[in-house]
Each structure stands twice: as structure tokens, then as C-alpha cells.
Scaffold this motif. Structure first.
Motif, PDB file in Angstrom:
ATOM      1  N   GLY A   1       7.597 -17.459 -14.540  1.00  0.00           N
ATOM      2  CA  GLY A   1       7.298 -16.368 -13.617  1.00  0.00           C
ATOM      3  C   GLY A   1       6.207 -15.479 -14.152  1.00  0.00           C
ATOM      4  N   GLY A   2       5.955 -14.402 -13.436  1.00  0.00           N
ATOM      5  CA  GLY A   2       4.962 -13.455 -13.902  1.00  0.00           C
ATOM      6  C   GLY A   2       4.364 -12.630 -12.787  1.00  0.00           C
ATOM      7  N   GLN A   3       3.456 -11.737 -13.209  1.00  0.00           N
ATOM      8  CA  GLN A   3       2.689 -10.969 -12.231  1.00  0.00           C
ATOM      9  C   GLN A   3       1.463 -11.783 -11.836  1.00  0.00           C
ATOM     10  N   ARG A   4       1.049 -11.661 -10.553  1.00  0.00           N
ATOM     11  CA  ARG A   4      -0.120 -12.392 -10.064  1.00  0.00           C
ATOM     12  C   ARG A   4      -1.268 -11.406  -9.851  1.00  0.00           C
ATOM     13  N   LEU A   5      -2.461 -11.931  -9.792  1.00  0.00           N
ATOM     14  CA  LEU A   5      -3.582 -11.141  -9.300  1.00  0.00           C
ATOM     15  C   LEU A   5      -3.273 -10.712  -7.859  1.00  0.00           C
ATOM     16  N   HIS A   6      -3.797  -9.540  -7.437  1.00  0.00           N
ATOM     17  CA  HIS A   6      -3.557  -9.148  -6.045  1.00  0.00           C
ATOM     18  C   HIS A   6      -4.823  -8.676  -5.328  1.00  0.00           C
ATOM     19  N   ARG A   7      -5.918  -8.489  -6.074  1.00  0.00           N
ATOM     20  CA  ARG A   7      -7.147  -8.025  -5.421  1.00  0.00           C
ATOM     21  C   ARG A   7      -8.039  -9.225  -5.102  1.00  0.00           C
ATOM     22  N   TYR A   8      -8.645  -9.180  -3.918  1.00  0.00           N
ATOM     23  CA  TYR A   8      -9.504 -10.262  -3.456  1.00  0.00           C
ATOM     24  C   TYR A   8     -10.611 -10.555  -4.466  1.00  0.00           C
ATOM     25  N   ALA A   9     -11.261  -9.507  -4.951  1.00  0.00           N
ATOM     26  CA  ALA A   9     -12.386  -9.694  -5.881  1.00  0.00           C
ATOM     27  C   ALA A   9     -11.933 -10.409  -7.154  1.00  0.00           C
ATOM     28  N   ASP A  10     -10.707 -10.111  -7.596  1.00  0.00           N
ATOM     29  CA  ASP A  10     -10.198 -10.775  -8.803  1.00  0.00           C
ATOM     30  C   ASP A  10      -9.996 -12.271  -8.567  1.00  0.00           C
ATOM     31  N   TYR A  11      -9.553 -12.630  -7.350  1.00  0.00           N
ATOM     32  CA  TYR A  11      -9.394 -14.050  -7.029  1.00  0.00           C
ATOM     33  C   TYR A  11     -10.733 -14.770  -6.993  1.00  0.00           C
ATOM     34  N   VAL A  12     -11.708 -14.133  -6.357  1.00  0.00           N
ATOM     35  CA  VAL A  12     -13.033 -14.742  -6.283  1.00  0.00           C
ATOM     36  C   VAL A  12     -13.567 -14.975  -7.701  1.00  0.00           C
ATOM     37  N   ALA A  13     -13.388 -13.979  -8.554  1.00  0.00           N
ATOM     38  CA  ALA A  13     -13.870 -14.114  -9.929  1.00  0.00           C
ATOM     39  C   ALA A  13     -13.119 -15.211 -10.682  1.00  0.00           C
ATOM     40  N   ALA A  14     -11.798 -15.249 -10.524  1.00  0.00           N
ATOM     41  CA  ALA A  14     -10.988 -16.226 -11.259  1.00  0.00           C
ATOM     42  C   ALA A  14     -11.305 -17.650 -10.811  1.00  0.00           C
ATOM     43  N   LEU A  15     -11.453 -17.849  -9.500  1.00  0.00           N
ATOM     44  CA  LEU A  15     -11.737 -19.191  -8.995  1.00  0.00           C
ATOM     45  C   LEU A  15     -13.148 -19.618  -9.376  1.00  0.00           C
ATOM     46  N   THR A  16     -14.061 -18.682  -9.293  1.00  0.00           N
ATOM     47  CA  THR A  16     -15.439 -19.001  -9.665  1.00  0.00           C
ATOM     48  C   THR A  16     -15.509 -19.382 -11.145  1.00  0.00           C
ATOM     49  N   ALA A  17     -14.821 -18.618 -11.987  1.00  0.00           N
ATOM     50  CA  ALA A  17     -14.797 -18.927 -13.426  1.00  0.00           C
ATOM     51  C   ALA A  17     -14.186 -20.295 -13.680  1.00  0.00           C
ATOM     52  N   ALA A  18     -13.215 -20.679 -12.827  1.00  0.00           N
ATOM     53  CA  ALA A  18     -12.565 -21.982 -13.004  1.00  0.00           C
ATOM     54  C   ALA A  18     -13.380 -23.106 -12.383  1.00  0.00           C
ATOM     55  N   GLY A  19     -14.507 -22.769 -11.765  1.00  0.00           N
ATOM     56  CA  GLY A  19     -15.348 -23.790 -11.147  1.00  0.00           C
ATOM     57  C   GLY A  19     -14.747 -24.357  -9.878  1.00  0.00           C
ATOM     58  N   GLU A  20     -13.875 -23.582  -9.218  1.00  0.00           N
ATOM     59  CA  GLU A  20     -13.207 -24.062  -8.001  1.00  0.00           C
ATOM     60  C   GLU A  20     -13.992 -23.602  -6.773  1.00  0.00           C
ATOM     61  N   PRO A  21     -14.102 -24.469  -5.748  1.00  0.00           N
ATOM     62  CA  PRO A  21     -14.793 -24.055  -4.520  1.00  0.00           C
ATOM     63  C   PRO A  21     -13.903 -23.101  -3.717  1.00  0.00           C
ATOM     64  N   LEU A  22     -14.427 -21.943  -3.365  1.00  0.00           N
ATOM     65  CA  LEU A  22     -13.625 -20.962  -2.625  1.00  0.00           C
ATOM     66  C   LEU A  22     -13.139 -21.513  -1.290  1.00  0.00           C
ATOM     67  N   GLU A  23     -13.943 -22.373  -0.691  1.00  0.00           N
ATOM     68  CA  GLU A  23     -13.626 -22.901   0.638  1.00  0.00           C
ATOM     69  C   GLU A  23     -12.261 -23.605   0.656  1.00  0.00           C
ATOM     70  N   ALA A  24     -11.903 -24.267  -0.440  1.00  0.00           N
ATOM     71  CA  ALA A  24     -10.629 -24.987  -0.499  1.00  0.00           C
ATOM     72  C   ALA A  24      -9.445 -24.025  -0.485  1.00  0.00           C
ATOM     73  N   TYR A  25      -9.709 -22.747  -0.721  1.00  0.00           N
ATOM     74  CA  TYR A  25      -8.633 -21.760  -0.825  1.00  0.00           C
ATOM     75  C   TYR A  25      -8.693 -20.730   0.297  1.00  0.00           C
ATOM     76  N   ARG A  26      -9.445 -21.026   1.366  1.00  0.00           N
ATOM     77  CA  ARG A  26      -9.741 -19.967   2.338  1.00  0.00           C
ATOM     78  C   ARG A  26      -8.497 -19.341   2.963  1.00  0.00           C
ATOM     79  N   GLY A  27      -7.502 -20.157   3.323  1.00  0.00           N
ATOM     80  CA  GLY A  27      -6.289 -19.609   3.950  1.00  0.00           C
ATOM     81  C   GLY A  27      -5.503 -18.739   2.985  1.00  0.00           C
TER      82      GLY A  27
END
Lengths: 419, 419
Positions: free
Chosen positions: A346-372
Motif C-alpha cells: 500500500g501507500g500514498q499515491r501522487l494526486h496532482r496532474y502535473a506530478d503524473y505527467v512528470a512521472a510518466l514522462t520520466a518513465a518514458g511512458e506515452p501519456l496517450e495510453a493513460y488518458r482515461g
């Protein structure tokens, strides 16, 4: 005549009753025969006197019978009563020998034979009891969470992308497009925090585990919860501890099985400290099974607790949605070990949109796959966190089963897709 | 300060409290601004006086805020209180316009837009309410069955053969071998009758429905039950009627929504009679949607019942495990129609091994593909039967939703695998 259960017999001493169940054992003595009948509640002893008319078809072990007879006191019989002068009707006849006997205290068949003949093996009281404990744990999970304002949800098990970890995912043909079986309801339960603040789900999750161990299944039951408006992961741990306590109380209430006490405050150690306690090198990124065992022993020795939280796992080993701690190398993620085995993550998750964009970008993940998924954060999500309990692991640890397959009705693994 | 919920405000009149939630609406009048904050329980009205310090970032619709303020009586405010002199902290900021507004009584967005932005649309009170009703129905299902001695089970969702109907099944790669997503827990719940006599399961089932209708989903939640030691299907119908009654009571208890009364005895008509009532030709093998609607109208008109059982479906249209009635052309299978739509299918099953061998052989099915299932009958199974309720259909019919997708958080269908 209305059928009664074996456990109700004592209330009918001297009366004629009807019971029904499976022929658990047939013992032919010199003069009389004893028939032990198993039903959902327990056992009845039926005495067949010499000269008793033999029913058709013959009574065999495993056959399903309905018996009308007189309840007669007998101190030597289980429960102090037995059934005499029976009229026996065979509802379903077994005309082959059972592949293994059910009437011994332990099943003599090995695990593989038990799993091959699951429909029969699960009728053994020891196997059935484990599943009753699992059912009680699940009921206790729901009740404890509903008392804390959590709302039950049902989420998709077929997903568009193999997002959470990429590996170990089952691929399927979804109307001509690729689809995947969900490895967890993680994304969906987070989105539902935006709707109900606190949610839970009990459901199957799927891992294409290529390894054959005593603690992995290709499908298991995940007890998931997620809650919003937390300060940090410690609020999640408090809710989890309370929930576990409710689950264990429900197990005792329903089955009589007594799990160990859940401390009001479960000891918690930071990951860096956990490595030290386990005697592991300080640069290890995760805890190995041997480390978990050492920590379990430490918690029992030092705190008298069968449970121990390990907090602050390194960020580099946790998934992208993990919230970092004040020290950004460590996370607000935790595991709960029970008797030296990880049963909850378990744990605490990110909750801000900008943090997700940064985390996915750093992981080299395409944002489009996570749009929903990202939609939920773009349109406002509170600080939140949650956990997932592996039901089979928890029950296996509780009852002392060496293998999770012993507490799973029809396990799925690398080698097994049937029955 | 400990956060309280919007519904608790009236108990704190005159006091300073902390609330938290989503900015549901922001109304800037000439002198003051009104902020409506939505939380899991309801709404709070916050008054922002002129000269109030503007928080950073700016308050926008959808943003998540935590507000400490004084509870002040105001007859015109919802609930008779509002929050004044607020200190506002933005927990999560929304910096884009929402694709549709949440604060109107009905969502203006069409269903497709709602499903595309499910994380947002489900926050609308009308969509959230439907999911609360589904959660209450599910809880009521479990409670009613546990009161009748049913035990909860979890069964495999990945199976070896596309057995039950063959068509409309999702195929997957199971460690290099073919596997299929289970279309129902039918076989497993029958096997578990051999263990617990009475069992239930709440879980996902999968249908690769090639048609795009308002009542089909590729994944839906099936409320399954199965019970042993029955005389025939009528015992199953009695248990089902009692269970529905418990579900509806739980919905009212938890959500305030009042479903129609479940009659103590739901009217039942034989299939042949149902065809006559619906004005269908006597040789029809099944009921078409128009026939179901006609029967629903008939039951309401003649019996004042929103429910009607249709019993004795022809054997040729029911699956191989169906138990025939005294007339072997008809079955002991039934459907339950609610407001003219089939929401439950059930019936008595075969229970003798020899009957299964004969039925599968007649159907041209290889026995080997069913070996784990047949085991249960070979080693003794009582007469039994059960049912499956489609949760989404039931809830859609209850709340008057034209499409099951309106009551499903993240539906899966021919065209949709995300979010």
C-alpha cells in the motif's frame, strides 16, 4: 418431512427426523453397520441393524442419501445422539471407488492429486474450513470498510494497455484488438476516489507469473481499498490496521478459528532500518523473502507482534504513481508483513496532474495510453492512498498452509488451467 | 482540525470547522461569491465576502479544497447553514475548463462523452447514486444469502475450454496454451454445492457479444447462487424471491431509493402459457424482447406485480446441464422478468453422473473436456439448482436507465476498452 441439519439433531431426541448428506464413512461391523453422513454443518451417525432392508442402489462412500430415522440418545455417539431405524433413500449413487478417502483427519493424497480432483478434495473438512475462513475474512473486510464509509465498486478486468508493470500480463483478443487482463484495480480505484472518496473492491486479479512458487498464483483474490483526503500513508495504515482487526474478529465469529491479535498499533520500521535488522546490505532496493522472514522474527521478539509494517520503500522499486516521502529517494509506500510474509502492499499515491505527467514522462511512458486515468487527476483529485491484500496469502499464513494452493478452491498457475 | 462532512455541519452551528471536497460551483455575484463544495455526503455553501484574500492557485470548478470556516445559520442556505469567513487551501488545482458541467441537475453531455470522461462524469450525483444503488443491491444479495446458509466462493475466470456455449467467448494466451475468459461461474458453483451445499459468488463474467445493444456488456457483474437438496426449481425460485426482497430492502436502507415491492409470491407462468399471453406462435423456442415486454405488462395488469417468473423453457434452448421437467420437452429452467426485461436466469440442474454423460454425448461434446466438472457428479451430488442475476440490468431497470452503460462505472463493449 422437512430436512434438518446434523447439528440440530440433539434438539429432536426421541423424534423422527429427516437428514440428508454424503456417505462419509460406512463401517460394517459383525452385527450392525454404522453410517456417518456428512452435511454442510457436520456429521450424523446412523445405525443399521441386522435384517435392515438394503436400499437400492447399494450405499457407497460418497453417495448422497436422504434418511428418515429416530433420534436416539447414545453417549458414545458424536454429539450424544445417533439415528436408529433408518429409512434410506439414495439421491445420487457413487459406483466407483473414490480416488482418496475423505474420512481420515488429514487427506492422504498429495497436493497435485487434490488439485486434480478438486471437486472431491474440497469436501474434506480441512480444505472446506480454509475456504470458510477466506469467506469470513472477505465478509469482515467489507463490513470493516463500510463502517469507515467506504463504498464497494466493480471495475473492468479487461484493459487497453499493459500499463502497471508491463511484464507478466495476459494478452487477449478483444474484438480483434489487443486487450489485457488487469493486474490490479489500481487505476480504477484511484479514479473512484474522485466519486466516493473511499472505495473498496473484492475481485480477481491476474498475473502471468512465469515462476512456480508456493506463494504465487496466476489468478488471486485482491482485497483493494483506496481513500481520499489523507495527510499521508500513515492514515492509510491506520485504516488498514482497523480493517484487519475487523476481518480477524469476523473469522472467529463465523468459523471459531482464532487468529492472532492485531495490535492496536502495529510496529512500523523504515525500509533503511528494515535492511539493517534483516542483516541485508544498505543498498538493497527491495526485501528478499529471507529478509521478510527475519523481520517477522524481529517483530515477534521485540514487539510481540505477528505483524510489522515496512515503510519508505525506495522510489526506484515502486510504481510511477507512488508518492515520494520528504526524502525523494524514498516513498510513502509500505508493505505489511504477517508472520514474515508480505501480504499487503500500500501507500500514498501522487494526486496532482502535473506530478503524473512528470512521472510518466520520466518513465518514458506515452501519456496517450493513460488518458482515461489522467482525466481523474486533471479534473481534481485529493491526496489519497490505499492498499491491496492478497486473500490467499493471508489465509495460507493464518492456517499455516505451506502453499497458497491449499487455500484456493481451483488455483490457476503456470501449469494448471483446470479444473 | 479534524475534517467533518457536509451533512454534519448543522450540528456545529456557531463553531469553526474544517470541511474538504470538490468545487462544485462558483457563483460570483456583485458583492459576494458563493462556493458550493461537494463531498462524499453532499454539499456545503461557502460565502466569500468582498475583500477576502484570494487563495493561490485560484479557485476553479473541479479543484479540491480544504476550508476552515464558521458555521453560520442561514435559512436560505441548503440545510439551513452556510460557512462564513473561510480560510481556503487548494489541495489540487484544476487549470482547464471541465468538458461538461457537473452542477446542473442532469448531465448535459451525451452518453458517449460521459463514458469517454468517466472519471469526471461519475462524479455527477445522478451517476454516483446509481453506483451506490448497485453497491447496496450487492450487499443485500450477500446478506440475504448468508441468512439462508449460503457460503461465498471465488472461482477461476480463466478456463480451459469454451464450454458453456462455445460462442461469444474471449480467447487468451495462457502460458503458451489457449485459455478462455469464463462466461459464468456455472460449473464451479455447481461443484461447490458438493462442499457447502449452498454457495454464492459476486464477480465479473465475460461475453464477447458481437452486438451493440443497450442491454449487453462484454463484462458484467453476475450475482450467482447455487443450492443443493432441493425438490425442484420451485425451491430455487423461493430462495431467489426472498433474496430479491432482501436486496431491495437494503437499497432503501442505504440509499433512500425505494424500489417496487417484491411480492411474497411472484406470479409464475409456464413457457407455453407465456407464448399465448405474449401473442407469439406456439412453436417459438424462446421469448423475444417484445414478448418479455408483453409479459411484463400482463403481470402488472393481472397481478399488480412488476415481476413475473416464466418457467418450463423448452429443453432445446437451454444448456446441457438443465434438468428436464416431467414432460421431457420442457425444462425445470426459469427466467425472472422485471418490468418486461429478463434479469435472472435459473433452474434445476442435472445431478446424476450418468445423466451428464448422456447429455454431453447427445450434444456431441467430448467428455474429456469436462473431466474436472464431471468429477463432482461422479463422486456424489445432490439435486440442486441456482440462478444468476445481471447486476447492471437490474439496476438499470430499477432507476429507469435506458442503457446499462448508465449504471456501469467503466463499461466494456464491442467498441469500448477504455477508460
Amino acid at each position: 418431512m422437512q430436512r434438518i441439519l446434523s447439528t440440530e439433531l440433539t434438539a429432536y431426541a426421541g423424534e423422527k427426523v429427516t437428514i440428508a448428506g454424503w456417505v462419509h464413512r460406512l463401517r460394517q461391523l459383525k452385527k450392525v453397520a454404522f453410517l456417518i453422513v456428512r452435511d454442510a454443518a457436520g456429521f450424523s451417525q446412523v445405525v443399521i441393524e441386522p435384517g435392515h432392508e438394503t436400499p437400492e442402489p447399494a450405499i457407497t462412500e460418497g453417495s448422497v442419501v436422504e434418511i428418515t430415522a429416530t433420534v436416539t440418545a447414545n453417549e458414545q455417539a458424536p454429539g450424544g445422539v445417533e439415528l436408529t431405524s433408518p429409512e434410506i433413500r439414495v439421491l445420487s449413487s457413487v459406483d466407483v471407488p473414490l480416488p482418496f478417502e475423505l474420512h481420515r483427519p488429514a487427506l492422504s493424497a498429495g497436493l497435485a492429486a487434490q488439485l486434480d480432483h478438486a471437486a472431491l478434495a474440497l469436501r474434506h473438512p480441512s480444505r472446506a474450513r480454509n475456504l470458510r475462513i477466506a469467506a469470513a475474512a472477505t465478509a469482515g473486510f467489507r463490513a470493516a470498510l463500510e463502517a469507515q464509509r467506504f463504498v464497494e465498486i466493480q471495475t473492468p478486468k479487461i484493459v487497453e494497455s499493459a500499463t502497471e508493470s508491463g511484464a507478466n500480463v495476459f494478452a487477449l483478443d478483444y474484438f480483434g484488438r489487443p486487450g489485457y487482463l488487469a493486474q490490479s484495480p489500481q487505476f480504477y480505484k484511484q479514479l473512484m476516489v474522485g466519486v466516493f472518496e473511499r472505495v473498496f473492491e473484492v475481485g480477481p486479479v491476474f498475473r502471468a507469473e512465469p515462476s512456480d512458487t508456493a506463494r504465487h498464483l496466476a489468478q488471486y483474490t485482491s482485497l483493494d481499498a483506496e481513500m481520499g483526503f489523507i495527510a499521508d500513508h500513515r492514515d492509510v495504515m491506520t485504516a488498514l490496521t482497523r480493517t484487519l482487526s475487523g476481518m480477524f474478529a469476523e473469522i472467529t465469529e463465523r468459523t471459531g478459528f482464532v487468529p492472532p491479535a492485531v495490535p492496536a498499533e502495529i510496529p512500523a520500521v523504515h525500509f533503511a532500518e528494515a535492511l539493517r535488522i534483516a542483516g541485508a546490505p544498505a543498498d538493497e532496493p527491495d526485501l528478499a523473502p529471507a529478509h521478510e522472514r527475519a523481520l517477522g522474527e524481529w517483530a515477534l521478539r521485540e514487539h510481540g507482534s505477528e505483524f510489522v509494517y515496512v515503510t519508505g520503500y525506495p522510489m526506484r522499486k515502486r510504481p510511477f504513481y507512488t508518492h515520494p516521502s520528504a526524502d525523494p529517494a524514498y516513498s510513502n509506500g509500505f508493505d505489511l508483513l504477517f508472520r514474515g510474509l508480505e501480504i499487503v502492499t500500500g501507500g500514498q499515491r501522487l494526486h496532482r496532474y502535473a506530478d503524473y505527467v512528470a512521472a510518466l514522462t520520466a518513465a518514458g511512458e506515452p501519456l496517450e495510453a493513460y488518458r482515461g486515468y489522467l482525466d481523474g487527476f486533471r479534473y481534481g483529485m485529493p491526496p489519497h492512498g490505499g492498499w491491496a491484500i492478497g486473500l490467499e496469502r493471508l489465509v495460507a499464513r493464518l492456517v499455516g498452509a505451506a502453499n497458497v494452493r491449499e487455500v484456493t478452491a481451483f488455483p490457476r498457475d503456470l501449469h494448471r488451467i483446470a479444473p
